[in-house]
Design a protein around this motif. Structure first.
Motif, PDB file in Angstrom:
ATOM      1  N   ASP A 147     -27.247  11.758 -30.645  1.00 39.17           N
ATOM      2  CA  ASP A 147     -27.835  12.611 -31.690  1.00 39.17           C
ATOM      3  C   ASP A 147     -27.150  13.977 -31.615  1.00 39.17           C
ATOM      4  O   ASP A 147     -26.933  14.494 -30.520  1.00 39.17           O
ATOM      5  N   ASP A 148     -26.842  14.527 -32.798  1.00 35.45           N
ATOM      6  CA  ASP A 148     -26.150  15.818 -32.787  1.00 35.45           C
ATOM      7  C   ASP A 148     -27.094  16.972 -32.496  1.00 35.45           C
ATOM      8  O   ASP A 148     -26.657  18.097 -32.208  1.00 35.45           O
ATOM      9  N   ASN A 153     -22.076  12.874 -31.149  1.00 36.03           N
ATOM     10  CA  ASN A 153     -21.612  12.204 -32.363  1.00 36.03           C
ATOM     11  C   ASN A 153     -21.067  10.819 -32.010  1.00 36.03           C
ATOM     12  O   ASN A 153     -20.985  10.440 -30.830  1.00 36.03           O
ATOM     13  N   ASP A 199     -28.874   8.353 -33.834  1.00 27.98           N
ATOM     14  CA  ASP A 199     -29.270   9.063 -35.056  1.00 27.98           C
ATOM     15  C   ASP A 199     -28.321   8.651 -36.174  1.00 27.98           C
ATOM     16  O   ASP A 199     -27.107   8.533 -35.972  1.00 27.98           O
ATOM     17  N   SER A 215     -27.673  10.338 -39.126  1.00 26.48           N
ATOM     18  CA  SER A 215     -26.923  11.453 -39.722  1.00 26.48           C
ATOM     19  C   SER A 215     -26.338  12.337 -38.632  1.00 26.48           C
ATOM     20  O   SER A 215     -27.073  13.065 -37.931  1.00 26.48           O
ATOM     21  N   MET A 216     -24.983  12.267 -38.468  1.00 28.34           N
ATOM     22  CA  MET A 216     -24.277  13.079 -37.473  1.00 28.34           C
ATOM     23  C   MET A 216     -22.907  13.471 -38.026  1.00 28.34           C
ATOM     24  O   MET A 216     -22.344  12.767 -38.875  1.00 28.34           O
ATOM     25  N   PRO A 217     -22.354  14.600 -37.569  1.00 28.26           N
ATOM     26  CA  PRO A 217     -21.007  14.980 -38.001  1.00 28.26           C
ATOM     27  C   PRO A 217     -19.933  14.102 -37.329  1.00 28.26           C
ATOM     28  O   PRO A 217     -20.220  13.383 -36.382  1.00 28.26           O
ATOM     29  N   ASP A 234     -20.837   9.316 -38.311  1.00 29.81           N
ATOM     30  CA  ASP A 234     -22.288   9.134 -38.403  1.00 29.81           C
ATOM     31  C   ASP A 234     -22.739   7.841 -37.733  1.00 29.81           C
ATOM     32  O   ASP A 234     -21.933   7.024 -37.266  1.00 29.81           O
ATOM     33  N   SER A 269     -33.788   8.075 -37.926  1.00 32.39           N
ATOM     34  CA  SER A 269     -33.361   8.896 -39.060  1.00 32.39           C
ATOM     35  C   SER A 269     -34.515   9.753 -39.553  1.00 32.39           C
ATOM     36  O   SER A 269     -35.683   9.408 -39.374  1.00 32.39           O
ATOM     37  N   TYR A 284     -29.751   2.932 -45.996  1.00 34.15           N
ATOM     38  CA  TYR A 284     -29.416   3.151 -44.586  1.00 34.15           C
ATOM     39  C   TYR A 284     -29.952   2.008 -43.726  1.00 34.15           C
ATOM     40  O   TYR A 284     -29.263   1.469 -42.864  1.00 34.15           O
TER      41      TYR A 284
END
Length: 534
Positions: A8-9, A36, A55, A57-59, A62, A83, A90
């Motif tokens: 997780d970011d 990430n 997670d 949503s990550m930079p 993802d 999420s 998703y």
């Protein structure tokens, strides 16, 4: 402990997950944290966790892409997706990429997390059991593969062309004989197999065959290139495969391998063998032809001396009848003379010829049957009267076999004589009984026996009656009549010849004594013997 990787970011989100439960109490440990997808993959390459909590949503990379990559590269890892968005696209994408479940962060709590982790453990354990089962099956198939291969090869030898297709299909499926372009066979015969296994149980015989097969395989090499199969009755086939086409090179290698096989078999199991090599061929369908050629050559070698099929019961029939008589009479001179003549008849044959092997087997069988029938009070095993078949297996020539057999018959005869002479008697009477047994066919009397033993005739007469329950003359006559019955059973001599042969000077006296002891006349006894054989 099951290891869990957090991906997780957001550091705060990772801390929330870590603080939701006492991980070790539930059988888990956090093995790492990644910000990430790329970092997570790098960490997995170094140390693979059991479970990854990811997670979406990550930079950089993802969770959806990471999920896909993990499925491709680390399929054993169980993935739990988290999420902040309740987005069906998703959910579907992650589940399609191998995630076991998908949860919203704001609904996550310790109880739900433990439930998902335990579900992941159950799937891991189930997959592990399936993996072990597959491995066990693979190991079983690998262990059975040589056995099945050997059986397919042996079937070609037993049944010929009909099984060639089955062998070829098995080879195709199992991948053995890879790159082979040339095949050849050899026929192996364990020479003393009949003698060595005659008195073994089926279990003992199977154990011997298994050991012989393993020793031969050890000698020729890789079972997937050179396969030993058991055909039956001490016969084996060796199927060779080669990646080269040179006939000279292939035949040279086959003969060298077979020489090593024979040497190894004799060295480790004390079993002599002979072999023949068949023709070369380019297909497994032609292997039966190769083996048939080797079989024909073996038959010519092994069956030397047999002009026609001969059954065990008819081999040297007349000689066997005479020998049985001499053994029962304990006539060692005639035993040796007859055995010498029998082995002289086969002296030009090799020791491995089936006629020689059958004769030796019959001679051993004759002595064992005689011991059981006539000398039941003697334990053959205790007195070493029944030899080890492995002892015979070491003999390489017919003269050696003849010498051994004469020595064996001599030993048995002498032991039986001593046992008969000893009995329950005193030293003097035991010697007297032995003297009578050795000289009953001669013109002996109480006086001549007493003189030979340096005893007083009156003393010997009294002592003989006390210990045997018979007078000297009664004992001598009973022994002579017993021996005359053996002659009648043999059927080789006329009655007057028999009476003389067993020591009676007068046929009339022989007739009288015979009827007194047996209750019938000599001719009536012979007639009775003839009727019993009908």
């Amino acid at each position: 402990m099951y290891e869990v990787l957090l991906v997780d970011d957001e550091a705060l989100a990772r801390n929330d997950v870590k603080s939701m439960l006492s991980w070790e109490e539930h059988g888990f440990v956090i093995c790492g944290e990644a910000q990430n997808g790329e970092m997570a993959l790098a960490m997995m390459e170094q140390h693979l966790p059991h479970i990854a909590i990811i997670d979406v949503s990550m930079p950089i990379m993802d969770g959806v892409e990471l999920c896909r990559r993990i499925k491709e590269r680390f399929a054993k890892v169980k993935m739990i997706m988290l999420s902040s968005f309740d987005d069906y696209d998703y959910v579907r994408t992650c589940l399609m990429n191998g995630a076991m479940d998908y949860l919203l962060k704001h609904r996550l709590n310790g109880e739900a997390l433990v439930s998902l982790l335990n579900k992941a453990v159950q799937e891991l354990q189930s997959e592990e059991r399936e993996h072990e089962a597959r491995n066990a099956q693979t190991r079983m198939m690998e262990s059975l593969s040589p056995v099945m291969l050997r059986e397919h090869v042996a079937n070609v030898a037993r049944e010929g062309h009909e099984t060639g297709d089955a062998l070829q299909e098995f080879v195709r499926q199992s991948g053995v004989y890879a790159d082979a372009v040339t095949y050849g066979t050899a026929f192996v015969q364990i020479v003393p197999f009949l003698l060595v296994t005659e008195r073994l149980t089926d279990v003992q015989k199977n154990d011997l065959v298994h050991k012989a097969t393993e020793v031969m395989q050890l000698a020729v090499g890789d079972v997937q290139k050179r396969t030993v199969g058991y055909v039956g009755e001490g016969r084996f086939i060796v199927l060779f495969s080669f990646a080269e086409r040179s006939e000279h090179a292939v035949m040279t290698q086959m003969k060298q391998a077979m020489s090593a096989l024979s040497h190894t078999l004799e060295k480790f199991l004390n079993l002599r063998s002979i072999f023949t090599v068949g023709s070369l061929c380019g297909s497994l369908r032609q292997v039966a032809v190769s083996y048939r050629k080797a079989d024909q050559e073996m038959t010519a070698m092994y069956a030397q001396g047999l002009q026609a099929p001969m059954l065990r019961e008819t081999l040297f029939h007349e000689e066997s009848k005479q020998l049985r008589l001499y053994v029962e009479q304990l006539d060692l001179d005639k035993i040796v003379q007859l055995l010498t003549l029998m082995f002289a008849e086969v002296r030009t044959l090799p020791a491995y010829a089936i006629k020689v092997q059958m004769m030796v087997s019959e001679l051993l069988h004759l002595m064992e049957m005689t011991l059981k029938r006539q000398f039941a009070h003697i334990s053959p095993e205790d007195h070493g009267l029944i030899p080890s078949r492995n002892e015979i297996a070491r003999l390489h020539t017919v003269p050696e076999l003849g010498e051994w057999m004469i020595a064996y018959y001599t030993h048995v005869t002498e032991v039986v004589k001593k046992q008969q002479a000893g009995g329950p008697y005193s030293r003097h009477i035991a010697k007297a009984v032995q003297y009578i047994t050795d000289h009953y066919a001669a013109n002996i009397s109480l006086d001549s026996v007493a003189s030979a033993l340096n005893l007083n005739p009156s003393y010997l007469s009294r002592l003989f009656k006390e210990e045997t329950g018979m007078t000297f003359t009664e004992y001598l006559n009973r022994l002579r009549i017993q021996k005359s019955c053996l002659h009648m059973e043999a059927g080789a001599l006329a009655l007057k010849q028999i009476s003389s042969e067993v020591g009676f000077v007068s046929y009339t006296y022989f007739f009288k004594v015979f009827k007194t002891i047996t209750g019938t006349t000599p001719q009536a006894y012979i007639d009775l013997l003839k009727q019993s054989k009908l």
